[in-house]
Design a protein around this motif. Sequence first.
Motif, PDB file in Angstrom:
ATOM      1  N   GLU A 129       0.797  -1.187   0.133  1.00  0.00           N
ATOM      2  CA  GLU A 129      -0.191  -0.151  -0.074  1.00  0.00           C
ATOM      3  C   GLU A 129       0.886   1.319  -0.098  1.00  0.00           C
ATOM      4  O   GLU A 129       1.778   1.299   0.823  1.00  0.00           O
ATOM      5  CB  GLU A 129      -0.871   0.088   1.276  1.00  0.00           C
ATOM      6  N   GLY A 130       0.567   2.210  -0.921  1.00  0.00           N
ATOM      7  CA  GLY A 130       1.262   3.414  -0.983  1.00  0.00           C
ATOM      8  C   GLY A 130       2.458   3.466  -1.978  1.00  0.00           C
ATOM      9  O   GLY A 130       3.092   4.641  -2.065  1.00  0.00           O
ATOM     10  N   ASP A 131       2.919   2.282  -2.386  1.00  0.00           N
ATOM     11  CA  ASP A 131       3.893   2.396  -3.470  1.00  0.00           C
ATOM     12  C   ASP A 131       3.296   2.973  -4.719  1.00  0.00           C
ATOM     13  O   ASP A 131       2.406   2.596  -4.937  1.00  0.00           O
ATOM     14  CB  ASP A 131       4.509   1.076  -3.586  1.00  0.00           C
ATOM     15  N   PRO A 132       4.495   3.217  -5.666  1.00  0.00           N
ATOM     16  CA  PRO A 132       4.068   3.968  -6.854  1.00  0.00           C
ATOM     17  C   PRO A 132       3.355   2.902  -7.883  1.00  0.00           C
ATOM     18  O   PRO A 132       2.645   3.211  -8.604  1.00  0.00           O
ATOM     19  CB  PRO A 132       5.484   4.537  -7.240  1.00  0.00           C
ATOM     20  N   ARG A 147      -7.409  -5.705   0.942  1.00  0.00           N
ATOM     21  CA  ARG A 147      -6.203  -5.171   1.560  1.00  0.00           C
ATOM     22  C   ARG A 147      -6.179  -5.992   2.731  1.00  0.00           C
ATOM     23  O   ARG A 147      -6.960  -6.475   3.410  1.00  0.00           O
ATOM     24  CB  ARG A 147      -6.183  -3.691   2.167  1.00  0.00           C
ATOM     25  N   ILE A 148      -4.601  -6.636   3.207  1.00  0.00           N
ATOM     26  CA  ILE A 148      -4.637  -7.256   4.209  1.00  0.00           C
ATOM     27  C   ILE A 148      -3.497  -6.415   4.963  1.00  0.00           C
ATOM     28  O   ILE A 148      -2.373  -6.110   4.631  1.00  0.00           O
ATOM     29  CB  ILE A 148      -3.842  -8.452   3.921  1.00  0.00           C
ATOM     30  N   PRO A 149      -4.151  -6.086   6.150  1.00  0.00           N
ATOM     31  CA  PRO A 149      -2.977  -5.318   7.131  1.00  0.00           C
ATOM     32  C   PRO A 149      -1.926  -6.064   7.782  1.00  0.00           C
ATOM     33  O   PRO A 149      -1.938  -7.300   7.787  1.00  0.00           O
ATOM     34  CB  PRO A 149      -3.731  -4.372   8.107  1.00  0.00           C
ATOM     35  N   MET A 150      -0.694  -5.383   7.866  1.00  0.00           N
ATOM     36  CA  MET A 150       0.172  -6.070   8.674  1.00  0.00           C
ATOM     37  C   MET A 150       0.884  -7.286   7.795  1.00  0.00           C
ATOM     38  O   MET A 150       1.236  -8.327   8.355  1.00  0.00           O
ATOM     39  CB  MET A 150       0.043  -6.409   9.934  1.00  0.00           C
ATOM     40  N   TYR A 151       0.779  -7.247   6.419  1.00  0.00           N
ATOM     41  CA  TYR A 151       1.118  -8.598   5.686  1.00  0.00           C
ATOM     42  C   TYR A 151       2.523  -8.686   5.357  1.00  0.00           C
ATOM     43  O   TYR A 151       3.195  -9.546   5.517  1.00  0.00           O
ATOM     44  CB  TYR A 151       0.520  -8.226   4.213  1.00  0.00           C
ATOM     45  N   ALA A 152       3.447  -7.640   5.248  1.00  0.00           N
ATOM     46  CA  ALA A 152       4.824  -7.594   5.079  1.00  0.00           C
ATOM     47  C   ALA A 152       5.724  -6.728   5.734  1.00  0.00           C
ATOM     48  O   ALA A 152       5.267  -5.701   6.131  1.00  0.00           O
ATOM     49  CB  ALA A 152       5.105  -7.323   3.399  1.00  0.00           C
ATOM     50  N   LYS A 153       6.721  -7.158   6.121  1.00  0.00           N
ATOM     51  CA  LYS A 153       7.716  -6.335   6.854  1.00  0.00           C
ATOM     52  C   LYS A 153       8.529  -5.696   6.163  1.00  0.00           C
ATOM     53  O   LYS A 153       9.100  -6.004   5.104  1.00  0.00           O
ATOM     54  CB  LYS A 153       8.564  -7.251   7.794  1.00  0.00           C
ATOM     55  N   SER A 154       8.620  -4.395   6.573  1.00  0.00           N
ATOM     56  CA  SER A 154       9.754  -3.282   5.610  1.00  0.00           C
ATOM     57  C   SER A 154      11.146  -3.452   6.468  1.00  0.00           C
ATOM     58  O   SER A 154      11.311  -3.780   7.625  1.00  0.00           O
ATOM     59  CB  SER A 154       9.090  -2.018   5.572  1.00  0.00           C
ATOM     60  N   LEU A 159       5.270  -3.140   9.805  1.00  0.00           N
ATOM     61  CA  LEU A 159       4.483  -4.103   9.005  1.00  0.00           C
ATOM     62  C   LEU A 159       3.606  -3.428   8.261  1.00  0.00           C
ATOM     63  O   LEU A 159       2.732  -2.429   8.671  1.00  0.00           O
ATOM     64  CB  LEU A 159       3.709  -5.059  10.100  1.00  0.00           C
ATOM     65  N   ASP A 160       3.527  -3.645   6.957  1.00  0.00           N
ATOM     66  CA  ASP A 160       2.924  -2.995   6.039  1.00  0.00           C
ATOM     67  C   ASP A 160       1.785  -3.575   5.368  1.00  0.00           C
ATOM     68  O   ASP A 160       1.637  -4.717   5.436  1.00  0.00           O
ATOM     69  CB  ASP A 160       3.644  -2.524   4.874  1.00  0.00           C
ATOM     70  N   THR A 161       0.740  -2.701   5.102  1.00  0.00           N
ATOM     71  CA  THR A 161      -0.590  -3.391   4.082  1.00  0.00           C
ATOM     72  C   THR A 161      -0.370  -3.697   2.859  1.00  0.00           C
ATOM     73  O   THR A 161       0.595  -3.097   2.186  1.00  0.00           O
ATOM     74  CB  THR A 161      -1.611  -2.348   4.271  1.00  0.00           C
ATOM     75  N   THR A 162      -0.860  -4.944   2.522  1.00  0.00           N
ATOM     76  CA  THR A 162      -0.536  -5.306   0.925  1.00  0.00           C
ATOM     77  C   THR A 162      -2.068  -5.051   0.445  1.00  0.00           C
ATOM     78  O   THR A 162      -3.043  -5.553   0.883  1.00  0.00           O
ATOM     79  CB  THR A 162      -0.148  -6.533   1.044  1.00  0.00           C
ATOM     80  N   VAL A 163      -1.919  -4.598  -0.760  1.00  0.00           N
ATOM     81  CA  VAL A 163      -2.964  -4.425  -1.708  1.00  0.00           C
ATOM     82  C   VAL A 163      -3.070  -5.463  -2.720  1.00  0.00           C
ATOM     83  O   VAL A 163      -2.206  -5.588  -3.589  1.00  0.00           O
ATOM     84  CB  VAL A 163      -3.150  -3.068  -2.479  1.00  0.00           C
ATOM     85  N   TYR A 164      -4.263  -6.099  -3.036  1.00  0.00           N
ATOM     86  CA  TYR A 164      -4.321  -7.344  -3.906  1.00  0.00           C
ATOM     87  C   TYR A 164      -5.005  -6.499  -5.187  1.00  0.00           C
ATOM     88  O   TYR A 164      -6.140  -5.964  -4.934  1.00  0.00           O
ATOM     89  CB  TYR A 164      -5.150  -8.464  -3.433  1.00  0.00           C
TER      90      TYR A 164
END
Length: 170
Positions: A129-132, A147-154, A159-164
Amino acid sequence: MNEEIVVEIIDKLNLEELEQLSELLITVVHDGASIGFLPPIDEEDAKKYLYSVIEPTNLLLVAKIKNEIVGSVQLQLATKPNATHRSEVAKLMTHPKHRRKGIGLLLMNKAEELAREQNRSLMILDTREGDPSNLLYTSLNYTEAGRIPMYAKSANGELDTTVYYYKCLL
């Protein structure tokens, strides 16, 4: 002067391509890309991963300028009997010094073309989420599925949200 961008499929890595793809992967990960790796990633780990992606159900596309790899994406073809109509876009990367030249767009258009050639009618992908990349996918008519919150670690430990997203190719 515009530089010509050529998109190719790689089905067998030669040493030069392996070196260039390894450098690309390391560079984008260290630049903060959310593509499954965290910095620091070393050359050995990058090469080990890259060797693993060359297989018949995973099409590796690269974008080149003057024979230098400046971007890549993978088209993963689902193989389960109930999923052979589906493909997944993975690890879209553009070298930071070559961004904003349409490389991601060219790679995505070629991935869609290949998906159609492989009789795939549905493409799926995910991104932070939020990436270009979110803007790229929506400009290509991908639909947000959720969207899945806390999906991937930066790299900073957050923990960042991922958008499908998905796109029907029919």
